[in-house]
Each structure stands twice: as structure tokens, then as C-alpha cells.
Design a protein around this motif. Sequence first.
Motif, PDB file in Angstrom:
ATOM      1  N   THR A 145      -1.228  -3.617   8.691  1.00  0.00           N
ATOM      2  CA  THR A 145      -1.306  -4.542   7.325  1.00  0.00           C
ATOM      3  C   THR A 145       0.095  -5.090   7.099  1.00  0.00           C
ATOM      4  O   THR A 145       0.291  -6.414   6.674  1.00  0.00           O
ATOM      5  CB  THR A 145      -1.724  -3.817   6.137  1.00  0.00           C
ATOM      6  OG1 THR A 145      -2.970  -3.172   6.550  1.00  0.00           O
ATOM      7  CG2 THR A 145      -1.581  -4.794   4.850  1.00  0.00           C
ATOM      8  N   SER A 170      -1.409   2.126   8.160  1.00  0.00           N
ATOM      9  CA  SER A 170      -1.205   0.851   7.383  1.00  0.00           C
ATOM     10  C   SER A 170      -0.310   0.012   8.169  1.00  0.00           C
ATOM     11  O   SER A 170      -0.024  -1.178   7.320  1.00  0.00           O
ATOM     12  CB  SER A 170      -0.555   1.109   6.066  1.00  0.00           C
ATOM     13  OG  SER A 170       0.650   1.875   6.053  1.00  0.00           O
ATOM     14  N   GLY A 210       4.218  -4.504   0.271  1.00  0.00           N
ATOM     15  CA  GLY A 210       3.300  -5.396  -0.640  1.00  0.00           C
ATOM     16  C   GLY A 210       4.167  -6.599  -1.165  1.00  0.00           C
ATOM     17  O   GLY A 210       5.266  -6.355  -1.556  1.00  0.00           O
ATOM     18  N   GLU A 265       1.778   0.124  -1.464  1.00  0.00           N
ATOM     19  CA  GLU A 265       1.054   0.938  -0.223  1.00  0.00           C
ATOM     20  C   GLU A 265       2.155   1.406   0.635  1.00  0.00           C
ATOM     21  O   GLU A 265       3.080   0.820   1.204  1.00  0.00           O
ATOM     22  CB  GLU A 265       0.465  -0.346   0.438  1.00  0.00           C
ATOM     23  CG  GLU A 265      -0.512   0.539   1.560  1.00  0.00           C
ATOM     24  CD  GLU A 265      -1.284  -0.590   2.116  1.00  0.00           C
ATOM     25  OE1 GLU A 265      -2.154  -0.347   2.906  1.00  0.00           O
ATOM     26  OE2 GLU A 265      -1.405  -1.721   1.514  1.00  0.00           O
ATOM     27  N   ARG A 322       0.644  -7.940   9.380  1.00  0.00           N
ATOM     28  CA  ARG A 322       0.156  -9.108   9.010  1.00  0.00           C
ATOM     29  C   ARG A 322       0.671  -9.966   7.920  1.00  0.00           C
ATOM     30  O   ARG A 322       0.905 -11.071   7.890  1.00  0.00           O
ATOM     31  CB  ARG A 322      -1.446  -8.882   8.621  1.00  0.00           C
ATOM     32  CG  ARG A 322      -2.503  -8.755   9.765  1.00  0.00           C
ATOM     33  CD  ARG A 322      -3.734  -8.739   9.153  1.00  0.00           C
ATOM     34  NE  ARG A 322      -3.903  -7.681   8.199  1.00  0.00           N
ATOM     35  CZ  ARG A 322      -4.473  -6.591   8.413  1.00  0.00           C
ATOM     36  NH1 ARG A 322      -4.671  -6.232   9.694  1.00  0.00           N
ATOM     37  NH2 ARG A 322      -4.831  -5.447   7.486  1.00  0.00           N
ATOM     38  N   ILE A 323       1.458  -8.882   7.134  1.00  0.00           N
ATOM     39  CA  ILE A 323       2.278  -9.700   6.114  1.00  0.00           C
ATOM     40  C   ILE A 323       3.547 -10.500   6.691  1.00  0.00           C
ATOM     41  O   ILE A 323       3.878 -11.649   6.138  1.00  0.00           O
ATOM     42  CB  ILE A 323       2.810  -8.670   5.095  1.00  0.00           C
ATOM     43  CG1 ILE A 323       1.403  -8.186   4.066  1.00  0.00           C
ATOM     44  CG2 ILE A 323       3.917  -8.852   4.007  1.00  0.00           C
ATOM     45  CD1 ILE A 323       1.902  -6.975   3.225  1.00  0.00           C
TER      46      ILE A 323
END
Length: 492
Positions: free
Chosen positions: A318, A315, A303, A309, A321-322
Motif C-alpha cells: 500500500t 501493508s 497515509g 496505518e 502504491r502511495i
Amino acid sequence: MEFAAKLQASLQEFTASGIVEVRENGGRIAPFSGMSWEVRGDSAKPLLHLWSEQFNLTRRVIAITDHSDQRLALAVERFGRHKPDRLEFVRREFERGARQVSHEQFRDRLVQLLAEQFPDQTVESLVVAPDLEHSLSGNYARGILRRGSACVAVLAVPGGESSDVADNSLTFALLWMRRARESNRRGAVTGLRIILPKNGCAAVAHRLAALDPKLAVELYEHDAALNTLEKIDPQRAGNLDAWLVPQHESEALLAQARSALDAIVAGAPQAVTLHPAAQSREVWLRYRGLAFARWDNGRVFFGINDASEELTPSSRPTLRRILHDLEVHRHPLARDTRHSLHRAQPERWLESMVREDITRVDAMLDQRFVYAQVFANAGGEHGILDLLTVTRSGRLAIIELKASEHIHLPLQAADYWLRVRRQLQSGEIARYGYFPGVALQQAPPLVYLVAPALRFHPATDDLLNCLSTEMEIVRVGLAEGWRRGLRVVMRQ
């Protein structure tokens, strides 16, 4: 009209509207709002009584010396005083904040305390207002004590201020002494006294050891309960603990975390770096300096603002994408340079670039050895980052990094230099596993202050001139577009 009646009428008229505060001899006493008052006694020299729940004052008034739209000034007598005092009612455009009032009350108490502590000297001035033109903060009371033609500059930290305000007071004290020397035409400013709250002088005492010994600096602690000053011996008070992090602990952490993090690093090997934190037993992942994930006891969390997270198969998209967003926005050639990911933690980005090629700072530095956070209690004070490296000839070198103006950069460098020098002299740097195979010189460490050339604070030179000649300091100025590549445009 009798004087008592005239005084009564003048007070009623002046205090009927607006914000009014009461001052005595230039020092603020209290706001007039919520205060009761009366005029009584002798019609020629009446008594004026002012009172509230927190305040009680009685003075014999002998004259009205000024009555305008902004001020009602009275000459008053006090028992035991040969000359009349000045009691004023002053109109203000706005009510003072609680902090400003507290500072002014501290200043007024300090005037009396200095007069008692140094009876052979006169308090010539004492103010708490900021002087932004000369980089003087309003967090402190500053003034001049005079004895004949000899003067001493004084800077005091009010009680209740944060530890940062106390720790950074030396910067503003040195600037105030310089300003006092420039502006004082009635005598020479021969020294400096710094007054800190009780038990709050350790950091300043520590840093005094890095100053030019010709500067006559005295350190005092103020006991607010007893309202006394105690002179402090900096050599006894300035022994701050500075624990080196054993290098083998950092290496062991990296070895533990490597298998869980290798796949993430492989996604952007030129941008992602690993940073062990021995105290918390974590390993942080940074993308061009910006933290985005951490390893903690076999688990990975991610995060941007809060790495909370947990990384799981569900996950993982995600996290991808970061990383994609970081590649787009935290790129040296990113189009949107105002994006939060591009602008976040600039010192960390600068650190990652310097560590990638330390010879950009100075060609004589050894690229094999660049350490960050070598002290257990270090973590980038106020955004200033410290790196420890060594020259090819074995002399330690400290690099202080800042991406924007920072008035405390010279004193922060001095603080770190003192800690490193102490560890060098004790032999602990080598014993803790740093610079293996290098015969370290015992010469004091070199210091490099690295920042964009136009981002050194205007007070930097004045502060550097206050430091010991044992500190060899080089200012390295970078081109403004340093994110696109380090280019040195100034070296002093």
C-alpha cells in the motif's frame, strides 16, 4: 385624524408583512418579529412602547419624518435629551445572521464607550461592514474620533472572535489608518487606537515593536464585563515566549529514525525529505513537501491525509502504491495539474525547492545552513512558512514563503523577525547549535518575502511601508510555473 391614531395605523401597515428591524439613531436595536407594541397616552405626543423577552423601549413620538415602502422613521423624545432622536422601522430583504447582529450590537456599545472614555473627542463614524475594495475585513469595527481638526483612527475586535482575528487585527488596523488618511478631508489622522478583548493583546503588542516608531499607535483592552477600556503598555504585554528547538534534539531524532526510514527514502531520494518534530518526538517524511508518513518511537505510520496505518510487511505494498501515485501526480511535469496530490500543500512544495538550492533566492546565502521550525511553537501560521538561513558573511536571513496571495505576509514576517532578533541578541542561536563554525553578525536579520510574482497581495506595499527601517526586506517574485523550477522574475 389624531396623530396617535395616524401613528398606530402607520405602524400596523408597515409591520404587517416582510422582515422589519428596529433602529435608533442609525444603530440596530432588534428584529421586529416577536415584538409586542402599543401606542398610548397623549394624542398629540403619544408614547410608543416596544417590548419582547430581551428588549424594552418606550419613547414619546413627536412626528413621522419618513414613511415609504422601505422605511418608517419617527422623531422621538428621550428624557434628558435636548434634540429629538430618530427611531426607525426598516424593511430588509433577509434576516441578519447572528454574527452580524452581534457585531452591530458591539458597534453600538462601542460608540457609547468611546464617548465616555474620550469625552473631548467625537465619534465621527463607526462601521462593521467589510470594504473589500480596500482590503478591510468585516470582522472588526472601525471608525474615526475627532477633536477639532485632529482625528484618530480606531479599530476594535468584538468579543467572542477567534484568537486569529485578534492576532491579525494589526494588519487591518494599519490599512484602515491609511484609508482614513486618504479619505478624510476634514482634518489630519494623527494616530491609531486598537481595541482588543481583555487578555487578547499579546500578539499585537509584540508586533508593534516592528512598526515605524513615527506611527502613533495606542493599544487598549476592552473588559466586556465592566464595559471599560484599559490602555496597555506594549513593551510589557508583548513579551511572547519563543523557545528555540536545540539543534542537537533534531539531530538525535533523525539519528534514531534513520535506520527505519532509509529504505523509504531510497525509493525516491530526490523527492523524499525527513523533517524532525522535536516537540512531538516524531520524524515526518514529505514527498516534495507533502507529508505521507511519520516515524514515532520506532514505528512507521503512513497515509496522505492521516498517517495512521502502520507499516508492516503486509501493508508495505500500500505504501508503494502511495509513492507511485505521488511520483505520477506530484511531479513538476505532471499532466494533471488539477489533481489533489499536485495541488496539495503548495507552500511545502515551494519550501522543498528553496531548501534544495537557497542561492536561487539570493546568491549570497549559504547553502549549508537552512533551518525550518526553529521555534517550538512555530508551524507555518496560516500557510506561511519560515526558513532561517545565513549569508556567506554571517548575517542571519529569514525567508517567508507563500504560494498564493496572503494579506498577513508582511506582519507575519515582522513577527518572526522580532523573535529571531531577540534570540540573536541573547546569543541563544549559537548556543543551541545553529550555524556551527559561523561568526554571526549582530546586525538585524535580513528578510526575504518569496512568492510567485503575481501572488503578492495588493496591500503588501502599504503594510511594508509601516514597518521599521531596521527591517531590510527584499521581495522575491517567482515565475508562475515555479513547480517546474525556481526562476526569479522580480526582486525589490
